[in-house]
Scaffold this active site. Structure first.
Site, PDB file in Angstrom:
ATOM      1  N   GLY A  11       0.724  -1.224  -0.038  1.00  0.00           N
ATOM      2  CA  GLY A  11      -0.255   0.021   0.074  1.00  0.00           C
ATOM      3  C   GLY A  11       0.943   1.125  -0.197  1.00  0.00           C
ATOM      4  O   GLY A  11       1.793   1.380   0.737  1.00  0.00           O
ATOM      5  N   ARG A  72       0.751  -4.765  -4.832  1.00  0.00           N
ATOM      6  CA  ARG A  72       0.955  -6.088  -4.020  1.00  0.00           C
ATOM      7  C   ARG A  72       0.830  -7.455  -4.959  1.00  0.00           C
ATOM      8  O   ARG A  72       0.073  -7.616  -5.504  1.00  0.00           O
ATOM      9  CB  ARG A  72      -0.284  -6.191  -3.216  1.00  0.00           C
ATOM     10  CG  ARG A  72      -0.164  -5.182  -1.937  1.00  0.00           C
ATOM     11  CD  ARG A  72      -1.469  -5.410  -1.010  1.00  0.00           C
ATOM     12  NE  ARG A  72      -1.125  -4.532  -0.003  1.00  0.00           N
ATOM     13  CZ  ARG A  72      -2.131  -3.550   0.443  1.00  0.00           C
ATOM     14  NH1 ARG A  72      -3.190  -3.189  -0.511  1.00  0.00           N
ATOM     15  NH2 ARG A  72      -1.708  -2.692   1.335  1.00  0.00           N
ATOM     16  N   ASP A 103       5.491  -4.753   6.026  1.00  0.00           N
ATOM     17  CA  ASP A 103       5.502  -5.965   6.314  1.00  0.00           C
ATOM     18  C   ASP A 103       5.749  -7.073   5.431  1.00  0.00           C
ATOM     19  O   ASP A 103       6.838  -7.856   4.891  1.00  0.00           O
ATOM     20  CB  ASP A 103       4.701  -6.574   7.319  1.00  0.00           C
ATOM     21  CG  ASP A 103       5.064  -6.974   8.564  1.00  0.00           C
ATOM     22  OD1 ASP A 103       6.280  -6.749   9.011  1.00  0.00           O
ATOM     23  OD2 ASP A 103       4.571  -8.101   9.230  1.00  0.00           O
ATOM     24  N   THR A 125       4.838   2.373   5.305  1.00  0.00           N
ATOM     25  CA  THR A 125       3.127   2.019   5.743  1.00  0.00           C
ATOM     26  C   THR A 125       2.514   3.052   6.750  1.00  0.00           C
ATOM     27  O   THR A 125       3.222   3.343   7.489  1.00  0.00           O
ATOM     28  CB  THR A 125       3.138   0.577   6.569  1.00  0.00           C
ATOM     29  OG1 THR A 125       1.829   0.447   6.983  1.00  0.00           O
ATOM     30  CG2 THR A 125       4.249   0.339   7.509  1.00  0.00           C
ATOM     31  N   ASP A 127       0.371   2.180   8.817  1.00  0.00           N
ATOM     32  CA  ASP A 127       0.034   1.251   9.894  1.00  0.00           C
ATOM     33  C   ASP A 127       1.072   1.550  11.184  1.00  0.00           C
ATOM     34  O   ASP A 127       0.393   1.143  12.245  1.00  0.00           O
ATOM     35  CB  ASP A 127      -0.185  -0.009   9.640  1.00  0.00           C
ATOM     36  CG  ASP A 127      -1.161  -0.067   8.445  1.00  0.00           C
ATOM     37  OD1 ASP A 127      -1.957   0.733   8.269  1.00  0.00           O
ATOM     38  OD2 ASP A 127      -1.018  -1.397   7.934  1.00  0.00           O
ATOM     39  N   ASP A 129       3.203  -0.466  12.126  1.00  0.00           N
ATOM     40  CA  ASP A 129       3.033  -1.835  12.823  1.00  0.00           C
ATOM     41  C   ASP A 129       4.316  -2.567  12.471  1.00  0.00           C
ATOM     42  O   ASP A 129       4.527  -3.880  12.774  1.00  0.00           O
ATOM     43  CB  ASP A 129       1.991  -2.486  12.450  1.00  0.00           C
ATOM     44  CG  ASP A 129       1.966  -2.655  10.876  1.00  0.00           C
ATOM     45  OD1 ASP A 129       3.050  -2.188  10.095  1.00  0.00           O
ATOM     46  OD2 ASP A 129       1.187  -3.395  10.290  1.00  0.00           O
ATOM     47  N   ARG A 171      -5.042  -1.564   9.677  1.00  0.00           N
ATOM     48  CA  ARG A 171      -5.085  -2.955   9.577  1.00  0.00           C
ATOM     49  C   ARG A 171      -5.251  -3.545  10.871  1.00  0.00           C
ATOM     50  O   ARG A 171      -6.283  -3.605  11.448  1.00  0.00           O
ATOM     51  CB  ARG A 171      -3.847  -3.489   8.920  1.00  0.00           C
ATOM     52  CG  ARG A 171      -3.862  -4.726   8.082  1.00  0.00           C
ATOM     53  CD  ARG A 171      -2.653  -5.217   7.459  1.00  0.00           C
ATOM     54  NE  ARG A 171      -2.431  -4.509   6.271  1.00  0.00           N
ATOM     55  CZ  ARG A 171      -3.086  -4.882   4.857  1.00  0.00           C
ATOM     56  NH1 ARG A 171      -3.512  -5.710   4.847  1.00  0.00           N
ATOM     57  NH2 ARG A 171      -2.345  -4.096   4.058  1.00  0.00           N
TER      58      ARG A 171
HETATM   59  O1  F6P Z   1      -1.155  -1.427   4.950  1.00  0.00           O
HETATM   60  C1  F6P Z   1      -1.821  -0.030   4.657  1.00  0.00           C
HETATM   61  C2  F6P Z   1      -3.174  -0.193   4.577  1.00  0.00           C
HETATM   62  O2  F6P Z   1      -3.988   1.212   4.412  1.00  0.00           O
HETATM   63  C3  F6P Z   1      -4.065  -0.672   5.713  1.00  0.00           C
HETATM   64  O3  F6P Z   1      -4.180   0.615   6.985  1.00  0.00           O
HETATM   65  C4  F6P Z   1      -5.252  -0.779   5.305  1.00  0.00           C
HETATM   66  O4  F6P Z   1      -5.966  -2.094   6.012  1.00  0.00           O
HETATM   67  C5  F6P Z   1      -4.900  -1.502   3.780  1.00  0.00           C
HETATM   68  O5  F6P Z   1      -3.842  -0.975   3.561  1.00  0.00           O
HETATM   69  C6  F6P Z   1      -5.936  -1.212   2.814  1.00  0.00           C
HETATM   70  O6  F6P Z   1      -5.328  -1.696   1.537  1.00  0.00           O
HETATM   71  P1  F6P Z   1      -5.972  -1.522   0.272  1.00  0.00           P
HETATM   72  O7  F6P Z   1      -5.565  -0.401  -0.332  1.00  0.00           O
HETATM   73  O8  F6P Z   1      -5.714  -2.694  -0.546  1.00  0.00           O
HETATM   74  O9  F6P Z   1      -7.330  -1.339   0.277  1.00  0.00           O
END
Ligand code: F6P
Length: 331
Positions: A11, A72, A103, A125, A127, A129, A171
């Site tokens: 992301g 991804r 991660d 990220t 997050d 995390d 997340r």
């Molecule tokens: O990991 C970053 C993040 O924005 C999270 O906070 C969220 O759960 C996820 O990615 C959303 O992913 P996507 O952009 O694939 O909807």
């Protein structure tokens, strides 16, 4: 080392552009040739390699997103995908790779490291995390975006005597919610790391009403046991007993699109330079991170095998301010 590359993966997060800018210009400073891999690991499988120079990263320090784009990649998770990626690196004579991502991206970096590629990781990220760094690239901007939104919601909440559930990203990690909750003076913060029941949320609303509050702000982490919609549904069923009308807002991807804050740009710049310095010094298999004021490195296997713990003393601190009488109840 004469020729290196950089990719952004997973992301996107604000600060990726200042990071790429720093990597490119630092590498040029060492007289290295520097390449960008477009679309993260997928681009590595597909051979999307572009040569970069100082001008290719001009005017991007203040832009969210990533000029290299990101993905991804499922293909890279396969053995065949990774073989294609190694082939791309060999075809272009790329001796070292800088990977910026979360991660999963660092797991990818570890597999390349195990295959003999010189890799330096960096945490990217919203997050926050990731083990091995106190702050990831992107989280400060995302937090400020969330905070601005909550401040605006509080204004309308007060006008209407409403309770708002505001769901933030993160997340499985409650960091963004916890910090946004503290900084916005929320009445309650719902995070995955701290169990709560729907009745607890209802009680918070009730108590806030009795204390004479004109609004009630509850910040909910997307990974919390109940999301904002589920909590809203429950509260609406009990609206008559609560004193507040209930609404919910999911902030969603706007949290990823903010203009990088000053903190973010400086962090990304320092980490980008440190990543190249490490490659230049012949290091590999480590992730750059920040601890206190210092840029540090942590072996990537440690990064991906450890969970970063949320500082729950901050949660307790927030609770004592949400409702000061809780402080009196403590032993
Ligand atoms: O990991 C970053 C993040 O924005 C999270 O906070 C969220 O759960 C996820 O990615 C959303 O992913 P996507 O952009 O694939 O909807």
């Amino acid at each position: 080392m004469r020729r290196i590359a950089v990719l952004t993966s997973g992301g996107d997060s604000p600060g990726m552009n200042p990071f790429v800018r720093a990597v490119v210009r630092r590498a040029l400073g060492y007289n290295m040739e520097i390449f960008g891999i477009e679309h993260g690991y997928q681009g590595l499988c597909d051979g999307n390699v572009i040569e970069m120079n100082a001008r290719s990263v001009g005017g991007i320090i203040d832009r969210a997103g990533t000029i290299l784009e990101t993905a991804r990649s499922e293909e890279f998770m396969t053995r065949e995908g990774r073989r294609k990626a190694l082939r791309t690196l060999n075809e272009h004579g790329i001796e070292g790779l800088v990977v910026l991502g979360g991660d999963g991206s660092l797991r990818g970096a570890m597999s390349l490291h195990e295959a003999g590629v010189k890799v330096i990781g960096a945490p990217g990220t919203i997050d926050n995390d990731m083990y091995g760094t106190e702050m990831t690239i992107g989280v400060d901007t995302a937090l400020n975006v969330a905070l601005n939104a909550i401040d605006m919601i509080r204004a309308t909440a007060s006008s209407h005597q409403r309770a708002f559930l505001i769901e933030v990203m993160g997340r499985h990690c409650g960091y963004l919610a916890l910090m946004a909750g503290i900084a916005s003076g929320a009445e309650m913060i719902c995070i995955p790391e701290y169990p709560f029941e729907l009745e607890d949320v209802a009680r918070t609303l009730d108590e806030a009403y009795i204390r004479g509050k004109a609004h009630c702000i509850i910040v909910v982490a997307e990974g919390a046991p109940y999301n904002a919609h589920a909590i809203e549904q429950y509260l609406r069923e009990h609206e008559d007993e609560l004193g507040f009308e209930v609404r919910s807002t999911i902030l969603g991807h706007i949290q990823r699109g903010g203009k990088p804050t000053a903190f973010e740009r400086i962090l990304a710049t320092r980490m980008g330079c440190a990543a190249v310095d490490n490659l230049y010094q012949g290091n590999t298999g480590v992730m750059v991170g920040i601890q206190g004021h210092d840029i540090i490195t942590t072996p990537i296997p440690d990064v991906v095998s450890h969970k970063k713990e949320l500082d729950l003393s901050l949660y307790e601190l927030a609770r004592t301010l949400e409702n000061p009488s809780t402080l009196l109840q403590q032993p």
